[in-house]
Write a protein that holds these residues in place. Structure first.
Motif, PDB file in Angstrom:
ATOM      1  N   PHE A  68      -3.343   5.685   1.995  1.00  0.00           N
ATOM      2  CA  PHE A  68      -2.697   5.924   0.710  1.00  0.00           C
ATOM      3  C   PHE A  68      -1.924   7.240   0.736  1.00  0.00           C
ATOM      4  CE2 PHE A  68      -1.933   5.745  -3.773  1.00  0.00           C
ATOM      5  CZ  PHE A  68      -2.063   7.047  -4.230  1.00  0.00           C
ATOM      6  N   LEU A  69      -2.558   8.297   1.203  1.00  0.00           N
ATOM      7  CA  LEU A  69      -1.930   9.623   1.165  1.00  0.00           C
ATOM      8  C   LEU A  69      -0.686   9.686   2.040  1.00  0.00           C
ATOM      9  CD1 LEU A  69      -5.230  11.677   1.400  1.00  0.00           C
ATOM     10  CD2 LEU A  69      -3.736  11.583  -0.599  1.00  0.00           C
ATOM     11  N   ARG A  70      -0.718   8.935   3.122  1.00  0.00           N
ATOM     12  CA  ARG A  70       0.386   8.924   4.071  1.00  0.00           C
ATOM     13  C   ARG A  70       1.677   8.428   3.423  1.00  0.00           C
ATOM     14  NH1 ARG A  70       1.168   8.642   9.648  1.00  0.00           N
ATOM     15  NH2 ARG A  70       2.356   6.744  10.011  1.00  0.00           N
ATOM     16  N   GLN A  71       1.592   7.275   2.781  1.00  0.00           N
ATOM     17  CA  GLN A  71       2.760   6.708   2.108  1.00  0.00           C
ATOM     18  C   GLN A  71       2.237   5.881   0.935  1.00  0.00           C
ATOM     19  OE1 GLN A  71       5.127   5.718   0.489  1.00  0.00           O
ATOM     20  NE2 GLN A  71       6.651   4.566   1.645  1.00  0.00           N
ATOM     21  N   PRO A  72       2.002   6.552  -0.199  1.00  0.00           N
ATOM     22  CA  PRO A  72       1.302   5.881  -1.301  1.00  0.00           C
ATOM     23  C   PRO A  72       2.044   4.685  -1.893  1.00  0.00           C
ATOM     24  CG  PRO A  72       2.093   8.063  -1.961  1.00  0.00           C
ATOM     25  CD  PRO A  72       2.300   7.954  -0.499  1.00  0.00           C
ATOM     26  N   ASP A  73       3.386   4.794  -1.996  1.00  0.00           N
ATOM     27  CA  ASP A  73       4.131   3.676  -2.569  1.00  0.00           C
ATOM     28  C   ASP A  73       3.951   2.435  -1.708  1.00  0.00           C
ATOM     29  OD1 ASP A  73       5.593   6.368  -3.000  1.00  0.00           O
ATOM     30  OD2 ASP A  73       6.370   5.112  -4.614  1.00  0.00           O
ATOM     31  N   GLU A  74       4.129   2.610  -0.407  1.00  0.00           N
ATOM     32  CA  GLU A  74       3.984   1.501   0.533  1.00  0.00           C
ATOM     33  C   GLU A  74       2.605   0.881   0.385  1.00  0.00           C
ATOM     34  OE1 GLU A  74       5.773   0.670   3.909  1.00  0.00           O
ATOM     35  OE2 GLU A  74       4.418  -1.022   3.599  1.00  0.00           O
ATOM     36  N   TYR A  96       0.600   1.039  -2.198  1.00  0.00           N
ATOM     37  CA  TYR A  96       0.460   0.405  -3.505  1.00  0.00           C
ATOM     38  C   TYR A  96       1.114  -0.968  -3.516  1.00  0.00           C
ATOM     39  CZ  TYR A  96       1.374  -0.674  -8.392  1.00  0.00           C
ATOM     40  OH  TYR A  96       1.456  -1.313  -9.602  1.00  0.00           O
ATOM     41  N   PHE A  97       2.331  -1.050  -2.942  1.00  0.00           N
ATOM     42  CA  PHE A  97       3.052  -2.314  -2.993  1.00  0.00           C
ATOM     43  C   PHE A  97       2.555  -3.323  -1.966  1.00  0.00           C
ATOM     44  CE2 PHE A  97       5.985  -1.756  -6.323  1.00  0.00           C
ATOM     45  CZ  PHE A  97       6.408  -0.430  -6.337  1.00  0.00           C
ATOM     46  N   ASN A  98       2.096  -2.838  -0.818  1.00  0.00           N
ATOM     47  CA  ASN A  98       1.789  -3.769   0.263  1.00  0.00           C
ATOM     48  C   ASN A  98       0.332  -3.840   0.704  1.00  0.00           C
ATOM     49  OD1 ASN A  98       4.486  -4.499   0.466  1.00  0.00           O
ATOM     50  ND2 ASN A  98       4.942  -2.786   1.827  1.00  0.00           N
ATOM     51  N   HIS A 146      -0.058  15.044   7.030  1.00  0.00           N
ATOM     52  CA  HIS A 146      -0.589  13.683   6.961  1.00  0.00           C
ATOM     53  C   HIS A 146       0.406  12.720   6.307  1.00  0.00           C
ATOM     54  CE1 HIS A 146      -1.893  15.955   3.392  1.00  0.00           C
ATOM     55  NE2 HIS A 146      -1.700  14.830   2.733  1.00  0.00           N
ATOM     56  N   HIS A 147       1.490  13.262   5.750  1.00  0.00           N
ATOM     57  CA  HIS A 147       2.509  12.373   5.203  1.00  0.00           C
ATOM     58  C   HIS A 147       3.182  11.640   6.355  1.00  0.00           C
ATOM     59  CE1 HIS A 147       3.246  14.607   1.099  1.00  0.00           C
ATOM     60  NE2 HIS A 147       1.981  14.271   1.296  1.00  0.00           N
ATOM     61  N   ASP A 148       3.581  10.402   6.117  1.00  0.00           N
ATOM     62  CA  ASP A 148       4.217   9.602   7.161  1.00  0.00           C
ATOM     63  C   ASP A 148       5.537  10.256   7.576  1.00  0.00           C
ATOM     64  OD1 ASP A 148       5.431   7.693   8.746  1.00  0.00           O
ATOM     65  OD2 ASP A 148       4.754   6.011   7.506  1.00  0.00           O
ATOM     66  N   ARG A 167      10.515  10.850   1.870  1.00  0.00           N
ATOM     67  CA  ARG A 167       9.620  10.714   0.714  1.00  0.00           C
ATOM     68  C   ARG A 167      10.154  11.509  -0.464  1.00  0.00           C
ATOM     69  NH1 ARG A 167       3.157  10.776   1.373  1.00  0.00           N
ATOM     70  NH2 ARG A 167       2.475  11.478  -0.680  1.00  0.00           N
ATOM     71  N   ASN A 220       9.814  10.593  -3.763  1.00  0.00           N
ATOM     72  CA  ASN A 220       9.254  10.026  -4.985  1.00  0.00           C
ATOM     73  C   ASN A 220       7.914  10.675  -5.334  1.00  0.00           C
ATOM     74  OD1 ASN A 220       8.762   8.398  -7.209  1.00  0.00           O
ATOM     75  ND2 ASN A 220       7.926   6.715  -5.986  1.00  0.00           N
ATOM     76  N   PHE A 224       3.215   9.028  -7.234  1.00  0.00           N
ATOM     77  CA  PHE A 224       1.821   9.162  -6.799  1.00  0.00           C
ATOM     78  C   PHE A 224       1.422  10.576  -6.413  1.00  0.00           C
ATOM     79  CE2 PHE A 224       0.899   4.800  -7.176  1.00  0.00           C
ATOM     80  CZ  PHE A 224       1.998   4.075  -6.733  1.00  0.00           C
ATOM     81  N   ARG A 280      15.133  -1.226  -4.051  1.00  0.00           N
ATOM     82  CA  ARG A 280      14.094  -0.256  -3.684  1.00  0.00           C
ATOM     83  C   ARG A 280      13.349  -0.706  -2.434  1.00  0.00           C
ATOM     84  NH1 ARG A 280       9.146   2.200  -7.363  1.00  0.00           N
ATOM     85  NH2 ARG A 280       8.278   3.457  -5.686  1.00  0.00           N
ATOM     86  N   ARG A 316      13.253   0.940   1.345  1.00  0.00           N
ATOM     87  CA  ARG A 316      11.978   1.263   1.977  1.00  0.00           C
ATOM     88  C   ARG A 316      11.876   0.598   3.340  1.00  0.00           C
ATOM     89  NH1 ARG A 316       8.275  -1.215  -1.154  1.00  0.00           N
ATOM     90  NH2 ARG A 316       8.248   0.538  -2.608  1.00  0.00           N
ATOM     91  N   GLU A 332      11.770   6.261   0.417  1.00  0.00           N
ATOM     92  CA  GLU A 332      10.955   5.880  -0.735  1.00  0.00           C
ATOM     93  C   GLU A 332      11.547   6.494  -1.978  1.00  0.00           C
ATOM     94  OE1 GLU A 332       8.241   3.609  -0.532  1.00  0.00           O
ATOM     95  OE2 GLU A 332       8.912   3.586  -2.621  1.00  0.00           O
TER      96      GLU A 332
END
Lengths: 454, 468
Positions: free
Chosen positions: A70-76, A78-80, B60-62, B67, B69, B73, B403, B407, B413
């Motif tokens: 989740f923290l890595r790419q939360p939107d992704e 959430y959606f997937n 830790h972010h991809d 990013r 947005n 979140f 969107r 992505r 994003e």
């Protein structure tokens, strides 16, 4: 291996789908178990799994992976990822509990949340005139305090009536419970009232007793109770759960108590009905109206990771001989064995016969300790924690006028019980430490009055 | 008074800009104690967090994703995640002891920190809940009871903004409409030219609420709307509500703390909620619900998940809603340490986020030949930027697919918004993106977006080409 085969062919195995059985060579070892629970504080006798449960290191690791996703790419995510992951957990549970359809299974934080859902619905029916004010909700007097408060908040507030059934304790047979329950139902229906809801614990918390829940639900059906809610906070991982067989309308159990999940997650089963069920999660999101499982799967941004690890937990329990069934049987047998050991050592009793216990047993405390109130029992519990490094809940049994009570070997009245739990990380020394602590207090002629002075 | 949550930092002891729990940036050095004074270096240029430290905190972010947005979140730096794990482990180690001895006092500390940050009067006015969605359920449940119990007349109004968050609208339906309240949605213009436009529309909404001798029982106003995103002139609206005899004002500031100025006494609402995991670096999830002590109905607020704490006040009820993981709520004091590593603390972060998002937005507007959705002074750390008209955005479905396309194809994003054309408009801008700026963002992120969109324009891309 033989035991496994017997269990596989066992006709009383109600599981919808047989759990994977591990090869003998792959079974978890003692040192594996120690390692899995290495994060538990050492040097204490942790014999209270019933209150807050436990979670092995490998499941915590799985949980962290979900959190990081989740923290890595939360939107992704959430959606997937999220809903698929939640559906996987729900599917595992649905199979485990023999539900007809995964849509009958929602994931919520805990049994307290499920109680709010059911009681909000009942409250709305009273408010909107669907139920009459005199109609009743029937429950046991030892229902969990949060549930009682929830009834106050949602049912009593709108004028609904409640009937409390007093659980006999110590208890000797299912018949004793069934008998008082029937009386309670009669009271609930007196003067032409309708019992709109019966709340039945599968395993009461304090005092802890395994209830004849199937029979009680059946009686409810016979006596025209409209809905039955089984609060089974302790059930899954303690006792076989077959929701079809039990037959309740609503059934909730926490997975973080006896099913090795991290805090917190519970499943909430709602039997499918032809009419609109009108149960809703109280935290309303844009999913409102899409059915409780979907509503519960999104209640705003939060950490859903504890609800996503259920498949990992299955992997964990299947490393044990007999899987979760094996664990349940061994927990029960050990808890009873330790309970009898303690009762013998102290000259007291068990609160219920072994077949009315699960992985938890109530054992009478020597009367000489003079536990005379809830405050006394709380103090004794703290004392045991601080001075003996024993974590065990203590229950004060308030006897009512006319009740005889049970006497110990010294012919004193037993007024308090400890509730011991046995989970896979426990050892005999844990219970011996409790035994010796109480024995020493008795020898030193300590009573609760002395304890407060210490 | 100081909590012992974090070990003293020896080697990298920074010149802290303000006291540990100060609510606003201060210029002076507040000396708490002799030992604190001794630890500070004698000659002290500020030693703020560096770029590479920031990168490390968000490593830790991809890395494959652009990013932009943060608004949806939020984000959480790894030092806070580490603190959170400490709390989780403390519970797992010996849960009974933690429950009996530590949980409530430590949650109180978090509440105290928040109280100071938001300039509330009492700790009791601050309850900690999961998120703004939960806070909305709490406030609206109270409104529903008032309708059901006859305190409010059926048909009395609840006024809210048309752009209120989807979940809040559903909550209003579930609690207010169901119990007999009448809901009025205030239509706001978008794009918006000035705060006055919003104030005017709001007045009209209140009038409608009071028509036929009704009362407006609750005004539910966003501090920063989500989609499309605009900073609402909340202080003025609250004043108007008071003048017009609105019973209660509830401000939904999901995007509040860390984004806009959050001062309860200044704003003057009865109820105010904000998520800390969006713009205040908390892990998912933690929010506060402020309830003014003097407000009618403050004592009638209850957490919908009823525990044995029922009746002990919302703050206490919320501190125990059954066994669960409260670790996100326990790290709040540690977050102050984190933000105070930045120049100006949280106020400095807010200011720079705002300036950067406007700057990046202007760069995009110029490159695409479009416009903002609102003037820069009506945005905080997010801004709506119009997409080139030739992309052919003509529906909600178009922007949703766009969107997903951004992505999946470009690893960008960004949330998108469809603004339906109004009658008489010629070639209006119908598509907007909402860009966010948070401390981990870089200009390259927005350059990338700019170039990708320009590339699509060059290629004659139209939304109709996207499959559903």
């Amino acid at each position: 291996m033989e035991a496994d085969e017997r269990r596989n062919g066992d006709s009383s195995n109600h599981n919808h789908r047989a759990p994977k059985k591990p090869r003998l060579a792959g079974l978890i070892t003692e040192s594996d178990i120690r390692s899995e629970f290495a994060h538990h504080q050492t040097g204490i006798a942790r014999i209270n799994n019933g209150s807050f449960g436990c979670c092995p290191g490998s499941v915590l690791e799985a949980q962290r992976e979900w959190q990081l996703r989740f923290l890595r790419q939360p939107d992704e995510f959430y959606f997937n990822g999220l809903r698929r992951g939640l559906l996987a957990s729900r599917t595992v549970i649905s199979d485990l509990i023999n539900a007809d359809d995964v849509d009958e299974v929602s994931l919520v934080d805990n049994a307290t949340t499920a109680a709010a859902i059911v009681l909000q619905k009942v409250g709305r029916c009273f408010s909107e005139g669907i139920y009459k004010k005199e109609d009743t909700v029937v429950m046991f007097h030892c229902a969990f305090q949060s549930v009682k408060k929830s009834i106050q908040a949602y049912v009593s507030r709108v004028g609904g009536s409640t009937v409390e059934v007093r659980l006999p304790f110590p208890v000797n047979s299912n018949e004793e419970i069934i008998s008082v329950f029937r009386q309670g139902l009669e009271k609930g229906r007196a003067n032409g009232r309708t019992i709109r809801l019966a709340i039945i614990d599968h395993i009461t918390s304090m005092p802890c007793v395994l209830m004849p829940v199937r029979e009680l639900v059946q009686i409810c059906r016979e006596e025209g109770v409209e809905q039955v809610f089984v609060d089974a906070a302790h059930a899954i991982g303690s006792v076989k759960v077959d929701v079809k067989d039990i037959g309740a309308d609503y059934y909730v159990s926490n997975l973080h108590k006896w099913f090795f999940c991290p805090p917190s997650i519970a499943f909430f089963y709602c039997k499918k009905r032809s009419s609109e069920s009108d149960v809703h999660h109280p935290v309303v999101s844009h999913e409102f109206g899409n059915g409780l499982p979907i509503e519960s799967a999104w209640i705003g941004t939060r950490d859903y990771s504890s609800q996503l690890v259920v498949p990992s937990v299955m992997e964990f329990v299947n490393r044990f001989e007999g899987g979760i069934e094996g664990i349940m049987i061994r927990n029960h047998d050990e808890a009873v064995r330790m309970g009898l050991m303690l009762a013998n050592a102290w000259g007291t009793n068990l609160g219920s016969p072994p077949d009315m216990c699960v992985g938890m047993v109530m054992i009478g405390l020597p009367s000489i300790l003079c536990v005379e109130s809830d405050e006394d029992s709380t103090m004794l519990r703290s004392y045991l924690r601080v001075h003996y490094s024993v974590e065990v809940p203590v229950y004060f049994l308030g006897l009512r006028d006319g009740e005889e009570g049970v006497k110990d070997e010294e012919s004193g009245l037993i007024t308090a019980y400890v509730r011991i739990s046995h989970q896979v990380y426990n050892k005999q020394e844990d219970y011996e430490r409790l035994r010796d602590a109480i024995t020493e207090l008795v020898k030193d002629q300590m009573t609760c009055k002395n304890l407060s002075a210490v | 008074m100081a909590s012992s949550l974090s070990p003293p930092e020896e080697a990298s002891f920074h010149h802290r800009h303000s006291k540990r729990y100060s609510s606003s940036s201060s210029n002076g050095v507040a000396v708490e104690s002799v030992s604190d004074f001794v630890k500070r270096p004698k000659i002290s240029p500020p030693n703020y967090i560096s770029s590479s430290e920031i990168e490390s905190e968000f490593s830790h972010h991809d890395p494959d994703f652009t990013r932009i947005n943060n608004g949806s979140f939020g984000c959480c730096p790894s030092s806070i995640l580490a603190r959170q794990r400490d709390w989780q482990l403390r519970f797992l180690r010996q849960p009974d002891r933690f429950f009996f001895e530590q949980l409530k006092p430590k949650l109180s500390e978090s509440r105290s920190v928040i109280k100071r940050l938001i300039n509330a009067e009492h700790d009791d006015e601050v309850s900690i809940v999961d998120n703004a969605t939960t806070a909305a359920a709490i406030v609206l449940q109270q409104t529903a009871w008032a309708f059901r119990e006859g305190k409010y007349d059926k048909g009395d109004a609840v006024v809210m903004l048309h752009y209120a968050f989807g979940s809040v609208k559903k909550s209003v339906e579930a609690y207010v409409t169901r119990s007999g309240g009448h809901v009025i949605e205030v239509q706001l213009p978008f794009p918006v030219i000035s705060a006055d436009e919003i104030i005017d529309q709001f007045r009209i909404g209140l009038e409608a609420g009071k028509a036929n001798g009704r009362r407006v029982r609750l005004a539910l106003i966003d501090h920063v709307t989500s989609m499309p995103s605009v900073v609402i002139p909340i202080k003025e609206l609250v004043k108007i509500c008071r003048r017009e005899g609105v019973d209660q004002v509830f401000v939904d500031a999901a995007h509040g703390i860390g984004c806009v100025d959050v001062d309860m006494k200044e704003i003057g609402a009865d109820f105010y909620t904000s998520n800390l995991h969006k713009w205040f670096f908390a892990p998912p999830s933690v929010a506060f619900l402020y309830c003014r002590k003097s407000s009618s109905g403050a004592r009638d607020l209850h957490h919908p998940v009823v525990s044995d704490e029922y009746g002990n006040g919302l703050a206490v009820e919320s501190s125990w809603v059954g066994t669960r993981d409260y670790s996100a709520q326990l790290v709040v004091p540690s977050i102050l340490e984190f933000v105070n590593r930045f120049e100006g603390g949280i106020d400095g972060i807010k200011k720079r986020n705002h300036e950067s998002v406007v700057e990046m937005g202007q760069m995009l507007v110029k490159s695409w030949g479009t416009q903002f959705g609102c003037p820069p002074e009506m945005c905080a750390s997010m801004i709506m930027v119009g997409l080139p008209v030739c992309l052919g955005v003509s529906s909600d479905s178009d922007v949703s697919k766009l969107r997903t396309f951004l992505r999946e194809r470009f690893h960008i994003e960004i949330p998108t918004y469809f603004r339906p054309p109004a009658d008489g408009e010629i070639d209006p801008i119908t598509g907007y993106v909402r860009i966010s700026f948070q401390v981990y963002n870089k200009p390259e992120d927005y350059h990338r977006l700019r170039d990708v969109i320009n590339g699509l324009v060059r290629d004659g891309f139209r939304c109709t080409s996207l499959s559903g």
